[in-house]
Motif scaffolding. Structure first.
Motif, short mmCIF file in Angstrom:
data_model
loop_
_atom_site.label_atom_id
_atom_site.label_comp_id
_atom_site.label_asym_id
_atom_site.label_seq_id
_atom_site.Cartn_x
_atom_site.Cartn_y
_atom_site.Cartn_z
N TRP A 172 36.58 35.25 90.00
CA TRP A 172 36.79 34.92 91.41
C TRP A 172 35.94 35.79 92.33
CZ3 TRP A 172 42.90 34.89 91.56
CH2 TRP A 172 43.36 33.77 90.86
N GLU A 175 36.88 38.39 97.80
CA GLU A 175 37.85 38.08 98.86
C GLU A 175 39.03 37.25 98.32
OE1 GLU A 175 38.14 39.15 101.91
OE2 GLU A 175 36.41 40.45 101.55
N ILE A 176 38.74 36.36 97.39
CA ILE A 176 39.82 35.57 96.78
C ILE A 176 40.75 36.48 96.00
CG2 ILE A 176 40.37 33.74 95.14
CD1 ILE A 176 39.22 32.71 97.74
N ARG A 177 40.17 37.40 95.26
CA ARG A 177 41.00 38.33 94.48
C ARG A 177 41.89 39.15 95.40
NH1 ARG A 177 39.03 39.50 89.15
NH2 ARG A 177 39.93 41.58 89.29
N ALA A 178 41.30 39.64 96.49
CA ALA A 178 42.07 40.45 97.43
C ALA A 178 43.18 39.63 98.09
CB ALA A 178 41.15 41.04 98.48
N CYS A 179 42.85 38.39 98.43
CA CYS A 179 43.84 37.52 99.07
C CYS A 179 45.02 37.24 98.14
CB CYS A 179 43.17 36.21 99.49
SG CYS A 179 44.29 35.04 100.31
N VAL A 180 44.70 36.92 96.89
CA VAL A 180 45.76 36.64 95.91
C VAL A 180 46.62 37.87 95.67
CG1 VAL A 180 46.18 36.06 93.47
CG2 VAL A 180 44.49 34.77 94.79
N GLN A 181 45.95 39.03 95.63
CA GLN A 181 46.69 40.27 95.43
C GLN A 181 47.65 40.53 96.59
OE1 GLN A 181 44.23 43.76 95.05
NE2 GLN A 181 45.77 44.85 93.84
N GLN A 182 47.19 40.31 97.80
CA GLN A 182 48.04 40.52 98.96
C GLN A 182 49.19 39.51 99.00
OE1 GLN A 182 47.99 42.95 101.39
NE2 GLN A 182 46.50 43.94 100.03
N ALA A 183 48.92 38.30 98.54
CA ALA A 183 49.95 37.26 98.56
C ALA A 183 50.97 37.43 97.44
CB ALA A 183 49.30 35.89 98.47
N ARG A 187 48.26 37.00 88.92
CA ARG A 187 46.90 37.50 88.67
C ARG A 187 46.62 37.68 87.19
NH1 ARG A 187 43.24 38.45 88.95
NH2 ARG A 187 42.46 40.45 89.65
#
Length: 313
Positions: A172, A175-183, A187
């Protein structure tokens, strides 16, 4: 003279008991040692067999086509499920074959050899396949590091031989990884593996349900074997349809050539209660869960002392 292919295959295997041969190896032996019969077959064939390679390929195809009838008439002729399939003659029962293998019988990719291969020898080979070919992060679970409250054989129904973590967002964008992590979205997926030297009709249900029992907590559960007898495949497919466990044939000569014969059915949720029990009772499994936690915290799958192949990050 005419070539009696079924009888020829059977007689050759019978005088070479326990040795394993591919259909091509059998065909080459016929071509080299029964040349007159092979040449008559060439002359009488309606196909163009003028090229030696075409004749050999025709023999290979006919050996495969005659396999069911050969095994029906001579049950001592058995075959492996490995590709290419190997044929051999044995008078041992399938239960005796299992006992021999579990007693460190010599076996390398369906062939008897001079050096014994134990189940423990399969673990690093499986780790290589899982990491290099599947992108997983594997970890060996040693049942000897357990509290052992379940009797002499209780642990074999509780702990898998290997576990692994899959970084599902490895490709990924950052930014997608960071977004998923925050959500707080998923993972990683967790995998479980039960490893055997041999699976045949004698032990297929026992080893299958051992894999079912040991993987009940994971997203994916697999039974892995170096030698899978064809006699067990029908039962394995039926059990897979019912229980969702997958099947991997481990190539011990070249792990990269291993095959996922039956894909596992994904369980969407981890059974964290079951994980808690395993973590409390086994130090290796507790380490595994700790590394999964650190991965979620750091977004770095390389955190942790994974059982990775040498010279592979």
């Amino acid at each position: 003279m005419a070539l009696n292919l079924r009888q020829t295959v059977t007689d050759f295997l019978k005088i070479n008991p326990e040795e394993r041969f591919t259909a091509r190896e059998l065909a080459c032996w016929m071509f080299e040692n029964l040349r007159e019969a092979c040449e008559e077959k060439r002359r009488n064939s309606q196909q163009d067999l003028s090229d030696d390679a075409a004749l050999l390929q025709q023999l290979v195809a006919e050996i495969g086509a005659n396999r069911p009838e050969i095994q029906k008439r001579w049950p001592q002729v058995r075959t492996t499920e490995t590709r290419p399939r190997r044929y051999y003659w044995t008078t041992a029962s399938e239960a005796a074959e299992v006992a021999k293998v579990e007693g460190l019988a010599p076996i390398v990719q369906g062939k008897l050899t001079d050096s014994a291969l134990s189940e423990h020898d399969l673990y690093p080979l499986l780790c290589r396949f899982l990491h290099v070919e599947q992108g997983l992060y594997p970890k060996r679970i040693d049942e000897k590091r357990s509290t052992n409250r379940h009797g002499p054989n209780g642990n074999k129904w509780l702990y898998p031989d290997l576990v692994a973590m899959e970084d599902i967002g490895a490709e990924w964008d950052r930014e997608i990884r960071a977004c998923v992590q925050q959500a707080g979205a998923q993972r990683a997926r967790l995998w479980s593996f039960e490893v055997k030297l041999l699976v045949n009709r004698s032990n297929v249900r026992e080893v299958w349900f051992q894999a079912v029992s040991n993987s009940s907590w994971a997203n994916f559960g697999y039974l892995v074997a170096a030698d899978i007898q064809e006699s067990a495949m029908k039962e394995l497919r039926l059990l897979a349809a019912s229980y969702g466990i997958g099947l991997i044939r481990l190539n011990t000569e070249d792990p990269s050539e291993s095959e996922i014969l039956i894909p596992a059915r994904e369980r969407p949720d981890i059974d964290w209660d079951a994980c808690n029990r395993l973590a409390i009772e086994n130090a290796d499994f507790r380490d595994f869960i700790s590394w999964v936690r650190q991965f979620h915290q750091t977004d770095n799958a390389k955190v942790g002392n994974w059982d990775l192949p040498e010279a592979v990050d």
